[in-house]
Design an enzyme around this catalytic site. Structure first.
Site, PDB file in Angstrom:
ATOM      1  N   HIS A 112       0.796  -1.242   0.131  1.00 61.40           N
ATOM      2  CA  HIS A 112      -0.082  -0.117   0.008  1.00 61.40           C
ATOM      3  C   HIS A 112       0.821   1.424   0.012  1.00 61.40           C
ATOM      4  O   HIS A 112       0.196   2.359  -0.180  1.00 61.40           O
ATOM      5  CB  HIS A 112      -0.905  -0.087   1.225  1.00 61.40           C
ATOM      6  CG  HIS A 112      -0.475   0.310   2.610  1.00 61.40           C
ATOM      7  ND1 HIS A 112      -0.120  -0.899   3.473  1.00 61.40           N
ATOM      8  CD2 HIS A 112      -0.301   1.493   3.244  1.00 61.40           C
ATOM      9  CE1 HIS A 112       0.500  -0.134   4.451  1.00 61.40           C
ATOM     10  NE2 HIS A 112       0.206   1.120   4.205  1.00 61.40           N
TER      11      HIS A 112
ATOM     12  N   ASP B 224       0.101  -7.517   1.479  1.00 58.07           N
ATOM     13  CA  ASP B 224       0.757  -6.055   1.408  1.00 58.07           C
ATOM     14  C   ASP B 224       2.255  -6.156   1.271  1.00 58.07           C
ATOM     15  O   ASP B 224       2.941  -5.751   2.495  1.00 58.07           O
ATOM     16  CB  ASP B 224       0.080  -5.576   2.582  1.00 58.07           C
ATOM     17  CG  ASP B 224       0.325  -4.079   2.737  1.00 58.07           C
ATOM     18  OD1 ASP B 224       0.442  -3.470   1.582  1.00 58.07           O
ATOM     19  OD2 ASP B 224       0.013  -3.353   3.651  1.00 58.07           O
TER      20      ASP B 224
ATOM     21  N   GLN C 157       0.535   5.381  12.102  1.00 56.57           N
ATOM     22  CA  GLN C 157       0.577   6.174  10.609  1.00 56.57           C
ATOM     23  C   GLN C 157       2.036   6.501  10.650  1.00 56.57           C
ATOM     24  O   GLN C 157       2.605   6.927  11.356  1.00 56.57           O
ATOM     25  CB  GLN C 157      -0.471   7.057  10.760  1.00 56.57           C
ATOM     26  CG  GLN C 157      -1.883   6.599  10.676  1.00 56.57           C
ATOM     27  CD  GLN C 157      -2.511   6.602  12.030  1.00 56.57           C
ATOM     28  OE1 GLN C 157      -2.123   7.061  13.004  1.00 56.57           O
ATOM     29  NE2 GLN C 157      -3.635   5.904  12.066  1.00 56.57           N
ATOM     30  N   GLY C 158       2.604   6.173   9.322  1.00 56.38           N
ATOM     31  CA  GLY C 158       3.977   6.603   9.134  1.00 56.38           C
ATOM     32  C   GLY C 158       4.961   5.452   9.180  1.00 56.38           C
ATOM     33  O   GLY C 158       5.779   5.597   8.607  1.00 56.38           O
ATOM     34  N   ASP C 159       4.429   4.555  10.058  1.00 55.03           N
ATOM     35  CA  ASP C 159       5.417   3.171  10.131  1.00 55.03           C
ATOM     36  C   ASP C 159       5.312   2.260   9.164  1.00 55.03           C
ATOM     37  O   ASP C 159       5.986   1.386   9.039  1.00 55.03           O
ATOM     38  CB  ASP C 159       5.210   2.710  11.637  1.00 55.03           C
ATOM     39  CG  ASP C 159       5.498   3.577  12.597  1.00 55.03           C
ATOM     40  OD1 ASP C 159       6.689   4.143  12.556  1.00 55.03           O
ATOM     41  OD2 ASP C 159       5.167   3.475  13.707  1.00 55.03           O
ATOM     42  N   SER C 160       4.338   2.434   8.316  1.00 58.45           N
ATOM     43  CA  SER C 160       3.776   1.434   7.258  1.00 58.45           C
ATOM     44  C   SER C 160       4.987   1.311   6.377  1.00 58.45           C
ATOM     45  O   SER C 160       5.798   1.886   5.924  1.00 58.45           O
ATOM     46  CB  SER C 160       2.667   2.077   6.260  1.00 58.45           C
ATOM     47  OG  SER C 160       1.487   1.842   6.997  1.00 58.45           O
TER      48      SER C 160
END
Length: 224
Positions: free
Chosen positions: A27, A77, A168-171
């Protein structure tokens, strides 16, 4: 540990797995043009330019798993970014080790790292942070609020009461297990309901379900 820029803005993490490829989440690259993507190496504090060893690489190719996004879920993913040129695996720059096939890692302590938000809907962090979270069995993870949304290609890590999590942002960044100085990447930060919410652990792509896919797509690289 690396981070990804899109139009020179930080948005996701990634992991160097050999001299030519970075692994991240599907993603993180879905619908993005490789010309606007770049990868930053050896950074710690994104707010300072005095970290002299930091360098950036452009992307030559984006290899997103072809089964990602089917049915609108986060199954499969995972993605590989082929760098425009190889990186020298010298000094402190080393690739992370890939995990053995078939191992569940249930009960291990996972270490998630990244520059993501420190609370749900919060600001992303300038400094690289890490959090230790226990890895659950998929049977136990399906007893959480996620139920049957957890596929065999996913791995859950976190506490029943929440407390600690990726955000969020660690993805796209790694979930490691560490043995001495030896880091093995068992998960890629993928999704979750909120951050550190009770009964909703972090969900990661289970890397050892993709070893043949990774090896088949990185034949031109050196893992030494």
């Amino acid at each position: 540990m690396v981070y990804l820029l899109y139009n020179n803005r930080f948005y996701c993490g990634g992991s160097l797995i050999n001299n030519l490829y970075v692994m991240t989440a599907g993603h993180c690259v879905n619908g993005f043009s490789k010309e606007r993507l770049s990868v930053v190496f050896l950074d710690h504090d994104r707010s300072t330019t005095s970290e002299t060893r930091t360098f950036t690489k452009r992307i030559g190719a984006v290899l997103r798993h072809n089964l990602y996004g089917i049915g609108g879920s986060y199954n499969n993913d995972i993605a590989l970014l082929r760098l425009e040129s190889e990186v020298p695996l010298t000094g402190i720059l080393k690739p992370v080790c890939l995990p053995p096939i078939g191992k569940s890692f249930t009960g291990y302590t996972g270490i998630a790292t990244g520059w993501g938000a420190t609370q749900s809907h919060g600001q992303v962090s300038n400094k690289l942070r890490e959090v230790r979270v226990p890895i659950l069995s998929n049977v136990d993870c399906r007893k959480t609020g996620y139920r049957d949304r957890i596929t065999d290609n996913m791995l859950c890590a976190g506490y029943a009461q929440g407390t600690k999590d990726s955000c969020q942002g660690d993805s796209g960044g790694p979930l490691h297990i560490v043995n001495g100085t030896y880091h093995t990447i068992v998960g890629v930060t993928s999704w979750g309901e909120g951050c550190a919410e009770p009964n909703y652990p972090g969900v990661y792509t289970r890397v050892n379900r993709y070893i043949s896919w990774i090896n088949g797509n990185t034949r031109d690289a050196c893992y030494c």
